[in-house]
Scaffold this active site. Sequence first.
Site, PDB file in Angstrom:
ATOM      1  N   GLU A 120       0.337 -10.728  -7.518  1.00  0.00           N
ATOM      2  CA  GLU A 120       0.658 -10.089  -5.695  1.00  0.00           C
ATOM      3  C   GLU A 120       1.888 -10.454  -6.718  1.00  0.00           C
ATOM      4  OE1 GLU A 120      -0.349  -7.941  -4.049  1.00  0.00           O
ATOM      5  OE2 GLU A 120      -2.926  -9.145  -3.095  1.00  0.00           O
ATOM      6  N   HIS A 143       0.982 -15.688   0.401  1.00  0.00           N
ATOM      7  CA  HIS A 143       0.343 -14.829   0.870  1.00  0.00           C
ATOM      8  C   HIS A 143      -1.476 -15.530   0.931  1.00  0.00           C
ATOM      9  CE1 HIS A 143      -3.237 -11.778   0.751  1.00  0.00           C
ATOM     10  NE2 HIS A 143      -3.000 -12.482  -0.055  1.00  0.00           N
ATOM     11  N   HIS A 145      -5.160 -15.672   3.063  1.00  0.00           N
ATOM     12  CA  HIS A 145      -7.046 -14.998   3.948  1.00  0.00           C
ATOM     13  C   HIS A 145      -7.131 -15.636   4.914  1.00  0.00           C
ATOM     14  CE1 HIS A 145      -7.715 -13.626  -0.600  1.00  0.00           C
ATOM     15  NE2 HIS A 145      -6.520 -12.797   0.026  1.00  0.00           N
ATOM     16  N   HIS A 216      -6.819  -7.756   4.621  1.00  0.00           N
ATOM     17  CA  HIS A 216      -6.932  -8.441   3.379  1.00  0.00           C
ATOM     18  C   HIS A 216      -6.147  -9.809   3.703  1.00  0.00           C
ATOM     19  CE1 HIS A 216      -4.946  -9.012  -0.771  1.00  0.00           C
ATOM     20  NE2 HIS A 216      -5.172  -9.570  -0.621  1.00  0.00           N
TER      21      HIS A 216
HETATM   22  P1  13P Z   1      -3.906 -13.983  -7.661  1.00  0.00           P
HETATM   23  O1  13P Z   1      -5.515 -14.860  -8.022  1.00  0.00           O
HETATM   24  O2  13P Z   1      -3.669 -12.788  -8.520  1.00  0.00           O
HETATM   25  O3  13P Z   1      -2.838 -15.060  -7.051  1.00  0.00           O
HETATM   26  O4  13P Z   1      -4.793 -13.078  -6.540  1.00  0.00           O
HETATM   27  C1  13P Z   1      -5.411 -13.264  -5.660  1.00  0.00           C
HETATM   28  C2  13P Z   1      -4.956 -12.262  -3.640  1.00  0.00           C
HETATM   29  O5  13P Z   1      -5.323 -12.803  -3.110  1.00  0.00           O
HETATM   30  C3  13P Z   1      -4.985 -11.841  -4.101  1.00  0.00           C
HETATM   31  O6  13P Z   1      -4.539 -10.823  -2.952  1.00  0.00           O
HETATM   32 ZN    ZN Z   2      -5.439 -11.602  -0.854  1.00  0.00          ZN
END
Ligand code: 13P
Ligand code: ZN
Length: 271
Positions: A120, A143, A145, A216
Site C-alpha cells: 500500500e 491502514h 482491517h 477492505h
Molecule cells: P502489505 O502486507 O503489503 O502491507 O498488505 C497488507 C494489506 O492490508 C493490503 O491492503
Molecule cells: Zn488491507
Amino acid sequence: MMQSILENRPALEAEIRKVAEVAGYLWQKGWAERNGGNITVNITAWADEGLRSLPALQEPQPIGGELPYLKGMYFYCKGTNKRMRDLSRQPMQNGSVIRILDDAAHYEIIADEAVKPTSELPSHLSVHNYLLSKGSAYTASLHTHPTELVAMSHHREFLAKDVLTQLLWSMIPETKAFCPKGLGVVPYLLPGSVELAEATIRSLSENYDVVLWEKHGVFAVGEDIMEAFDMVDTLVKSAQIYQCSRSMGFVPEGMSEAQLREMSAAFHLPK
Ligand code: 13P
Ligand code: ZN
C-alpha cells in the site's frame, strides 16, 4: 549481530517503539489477520547526518508517480507480507527505513535490512505528499482491517456521505469529541492501486482524518501513530455499541441532534 539505526538514537527509537506498540494492539484487536494492515511514519525530523549518509541496500525502486513534497524525506514502512504481531516484537526486521530520491519518483531502502515496503506504499506516500503540501504536522498513517467497520461498509445505505459519521458519533459522546472530523468513505478499489491512493486523498481533502475503504478497511492519519490508532479505536467502539444493540434485538436510539450540537459547542468541535 548487525547494528540497528535505532542504537544511539533515543528519539527515533521512541517513535519506532510507538509503532511496535500500536502493531501489537492491532493484532490483539483482531484487525490484523496474517499480514493485514500497514503503517508508515515520516521520520525525516530524526534523520541526522549519520542516517542521511547511509548507503542504499538495493537498487532504487519507483514510487509509482512523482510526489514532489517527498524529495529527500525518510519514512519507516511496514514490510509487505509482514505480520503486525511480528512487527510488534521486531519492528526493524518487519519494516524498513526508505529515502525518497531527488527525482521524487524513486525510493531506496537504507536500514536496517532490505525489507520491501508495504504493497500500500502508493496510498501511504501519496497521503504523506498531500499532508506536506498542506503544511500539516501529521507524520503517521495507518491502514488496518477493523471487523465491525468493514462489515458496515457492506451495507449500501451506510456508504452515502456522512451517514456512518452521524450514526457512529451518536453511539457515545466521546466518538465525536475524539474523532471530530468523522469518517470519509472511499468506494471499493483494488488494494495497492494508484486509483485507491488518489481516492483516499480526495476523501481526506474533504477534511477527514479517517476514511473507510469499502469492503477492505480504514486509512487514518495523525500527528503520530498513537493518535491515528486512537481515532480508529474510538470509531470501532461506536460500531460495537451499534452491533451489540442490534444483536440484543433493538435499533439503538442514538444521541439526539441537540445532544450532538451541545457536544460540539462544549468541546469546540469543527462540525
Ligand atoms: P502489505 O502486507 O503489503 O502491507 O498488505 C497488507 C494489506 O492490508 C493490503 O491492503
Ligand atoms: Zn488491507
